[in-house]
Design an enzyme around this catalytic site. Structure first.
Site, PDB file in Angstrom:
ATOM      1  N   LYS A 281       0.833  -1.195   0.000  1.00 24.01           N
ATOM      2  CA  LYS A 281       0.000   0.000   0.000  1.00 24.01           C
ATOM      3  C   LYS A 281       0.872   1.252   0.000  1.00 24.01           C
ATOM      4  CE  LYS A 281      -3.859  -1.881   2.712  1.00 24.01           C
ATOM      5  NZ  LYS A 281      -4.914  -1.719   1.699  1.00 24.01           N
ATOM      6  N   ARG A 355     -10.220 -11.609   2.190  1.00 24.41           N
ATOM      7  CA  ARG A 355     -11.084 -12.672   1.655  1.00 24.41           C
ATOM      8  C   ARG A 355     -10.381 -14.026   1.731  1.00 24.41           C
ATOM      9  NH1 ARG A 355     -11.467  -9.526  -3.916  1.00 24.41           N
ATOM     10  NH2 ARG A 355     -11.127  -7.857  -2.410  1.00 24.41           N
TER      11      ARG A 355
HETATM   12  N1  BES Z   1      -8.043  -3.809   4.621  1.00 27.61           N
HETATM   13  C1  BES Z   1      -8.210  -3.432   3.263  1.00 27.61           C
HETATM   14  C2  BES Z   1      -9.529  -2.708   3.006  1.00 27.61           C
HETATM   15  C3  BES Z   1      -9.685  -1.340   3.598  1.00 27.61           C
HETATM   16  C4  BES Z   1      -9.385  -0.222   2.863  1.00 27.61           C
HETATM   17  C5  BES Z   1     -10.189  -1.168   4.869  1.00 27.61           C
HETATM   18  C6  BES Z   1      -9.575   1.036   3.386  1.00 27.61           C
HETATM   19  C7  BES Z   1     -10.366   0.094   5.408  1.00 27.61           C
HETATM   20  C8  BES Z   1     -10.059   1.195   4.663  1.00 27.61           C
HETATM   21  C9  BES Z   1      -8.205  -4.679   2.372  1.00 27.61           C
HETATM   22  O1  BES Z   1      -7.399  -5.715   2.799  1.00 27.61           O
HETATM   23  C10 BES Z   1      -7.685  -4.263   1.037  1.00 27.61           C
HETATM   24  O2  BES Z   1      -6.555  -3.893   0.965  1.00 27.61           O
HETATM   25  N2  BES Z   1      -8.530  -4.350   0.023  1.00 27.61           N
HETATM   26  C11 BES Z   1      -8.136  -3.984  -1.299  1.00 27.61           C
HETATM   27  C12 BES Z   1      -8.672  -5.038  -2.258  1.00 27.61           C
HETATM   28  C13 BES Z   1      -8.168  -4.900  -3.663  1.00 27.61           C
HETATM   29  C14 BES Z   1      -6.680  -5.139  -3.700  1.00 27.61           C
HETATM   30  C15 BES Z   1      -8.889  -5.883  -4.555  1.00 27.61           C
HETATM   31  C16 BES Z   1      -8.736  -2.624  -1.598  1.00 27.61           C
HETATM   32  O3  BES Z   1      -9.855  -2.356  -1.169  1.00 27.61           O
HETATM   33  O4  BES Z   1      -8.063  -1.822  -2.224  1.00 27.61           O
HETATM   34 MN    MN Z   2      -5.404  -5.526   2.114  1.00 29.06          MN
END
Ligand code: BES
Ligand code: MN
Ligand code: ZN
Length: 502
Positions: A281, A355
């Site tokens: 990230k 997931r």
């Molecule tokens: N923990 C994050 C989701 C999240 C994002 C929670 C912002 C709270 C605030 C999750 O693990 C994630 O990174 N999801 C990705 C999925 C994508 C890579 C398909 C996302 O939402 O960008």
């Molecule tokens: Mn994530």
């Protein structure tokens, strides 16, 4: 985390010795007409403020004035704006109660008594007020060594109208229920607030054991060896990138006289920190990812409440817990993982880790006998884009099960909004090499994540709460300081009590 016990009072408010008597006032309501004591009790200040428009009764508006003294016992009176009576519900009542107790805390006022009046009364009203008052006791500034936000109240009371006094024992139960649910919510908030260096998967598991033991929940922790023996390849795949070993927290509420079925299975995402892994990230805002175990915390703390409230059915709680890190042994885009259920997953984005661990968690809930499933996860940024921070994304099927969860959540103050599970979403996660991939791309990101989870629900009634937008408040509100919200705890805890309608 000791919290103040809420007392139930049924005496006339003017006779309650308290530092702050809170009286809800609805928008445009000539309140003093119905409450004759308030005029003399405030030396006419309440009526004057309402007549002049200084106090209108708008939601979370407050007017605080000294009590008259003499036979009038409250030291101060707060008129608490409750908005339009027609829009009032238990969620608003809970929030007005929290806002009142937070106002008192900010002013270092130790004793608060909240007078129940308006459209929501009886046991429901008493419970909502109790929850609200207890929720105000949560502190986010645990690690400050200097001056902290005001101390929690020393005495909290809810004043029920005298005609409810006959139903005293039902109201006492409502106070106890509200107390347990409020405390359990605050415990979940404390978990989500913990930084990841202090709350590793092992520490999370240890604390879950403490909470379970103290509340009569049966608990077992699966370590990395057992996780491997069970074949939880999705969880192990995520955990590979970290030096901290994964854990699975397994909680059981098994009341002796419960029917064999239904068995409610609660599954919570327990990522104690989400860096994204190799699909790392951006730095900006990454610190927020310490709360990526808010769903897991909700499950642990709901199980506490379920046990203390003696829910009539069996409930299992499963929390797969791990960090998502980009270490030298981390899983990489293109890797294929085999889940405990046997389904294979091509990992195309290591940041879609929630997931993965939930897939194995949902499978294990079924191994534990679950007949009805609910999972809770800070799962997708896409859900925040879709619904903002004002509602949790709710997926599930059949429709009846999803509607049940939605209705329970609404009453519990955890608003959720239904989202679709069209078969076509699965087309976005088809894989050339495995049964599916773990990311469906940008379009409908919350829905493709949900359709992925559905593959692991084994055809059982299943609901999925995407709390990515609702687990954490980015801005302070009168009823909610900036920080963790404790979302979904009360929903999960109330759900088993509705089993006759499932
Ligand atoms: N923990 C994050 C989701 C999240 C994002 C929670 C912002 C709270 C605030 C999750 O693990 C994630 O990174 N999801 C990705 C999925 C994508 C890579 C398909 C996302 O939402 O960008
Ligand atoms: Mn994530
Ligand atoms: Zn995550």
């Amino acid at each position: 985390m000791a919290s103040t016990d809420v007392r139930l009072l049924t005496e006339p408010p003017a006779q309650v010795s308290t530092d702050l008597l809170v009286v809800p006032v609805f928008d445009g309501e000539p309140v003093v007409e119905g409450l004759s004591w308030i005029e003399s009790g405030t030396n006419g200040e309440a009526g004057r403020a309402i007549a002049s428009g200084e106090m209108r009764g708008r939601l979370y508006e407050f007017f605080v004035t000294p009590g008259s003294g003499g036979a009038f016992k409250p030291v101060r009176v707060a008129l608490a704006g409750a908005g339009k009576a027609a829009d009032f519900d238990s969620e608003r009542l809970r929030k007005v109660a929290t806002a009142s107790a937070l106002l008192a805390r900010g002013r270092k006022i130790p004793r608060v008594a909240f007078m129940l009046r308006g459209p929501i009364g009886g046991a429901d009203g008493v419970q909502a007020v109790t929850e609200g008052l207890v929720l105000a006791g949560f502190s986010v500034d645990q690690y400050k060594t200097g001056e902290r936000f005001g101390p929690a109240a020393t005495e909290l009371s809810v004043i029920a109208p005298p005609h409810d006094a006959g139903a005293r024992s039902a109201l006492e139960k409502a106070v106890e229920r509200g107390q347990i649910l409020g405390e359990s919510s605050n415990l979940a908030r404390a978990f989500a607030n913990e930084p990841s260096n202090l709350l590793t998967p092992r520490v999370f598991a240890d604390r879950a054991v403490e909470i379970a033991r103290a509340s009569g929940v049966a608990v077992e922790i699966l370590d990395e060896g057992e996780i491997a023996r069970l074949g939880m390849g999705l969880l192990l795949g995520v955990a590979r990138g970290s030096v901290e070993p994964p854990r699975v927290i397994v909680l059981r509420h098994d009341p002796p006289r419960a029917p064999k079925t239904p068995v409610l299975g609660l599954v919570g995402k327990g990522i104690t920190f989400d860096t994204g892994g190799i699909s790392i990230k951006p730095a900006e805002g990454m610190e927020r990812m310490k709360d990526d175990m808010a769903g897991g915390a909700a499950v642990v703390c709901a199980m506490r409440a379920i046990s203390l409230l003696q829910a009539p059915i069996r409930v299992v709680g499963i929390v797969p817990a791990t960090e998502n890190m980009p270490g030298g042994r981390a899983m990489k885009p293109g890797d294929v993982l085999t889940s405990a259920s046997g389904k294979t997953v091509g990992v195309i984005n290591t940041d879609a880790e929630g997931r993965l661990i939930l897939g194995d968690g949902l499978w294990y809930a079924q191994q534990m006998g679950a007949t009805h499933l609910v999972d809770v996860a800070t799962l997708t940024g896409a859900c925040v884009v879709g619904l903002g921070k004002v509602a949790t994304g709710l997926f599930g099927r059949p429709d009846g099960w999803r509607n049940t969860v939605q209705a329970v959540a609404q009453k519990a103050g955890d608003r959720c909004w239904p989202m679709p599970l069209y078969d076509e979403y699965f087309d976005q996660i088809r894989s050339e090499i495995a049964d599916m991939v773990n990311s469906g791309g940008r379009a409908g990101g919350a829905c493709t994540a949900a359709i992925f989870l559905k593959e692991f629900a084994g055809g059982l009634p299943w609901a999925h709460l995407d709390i990515a937008g609702t687990a954490w408040a980015d801005e302070g509100k009168p009823f909610q300081p900036k920080g963790p919200i404790g979302i979904a705890v009360r929903t999960l805890a109330e759900l088993p009590f509705t089993y006759e309608q499932w």
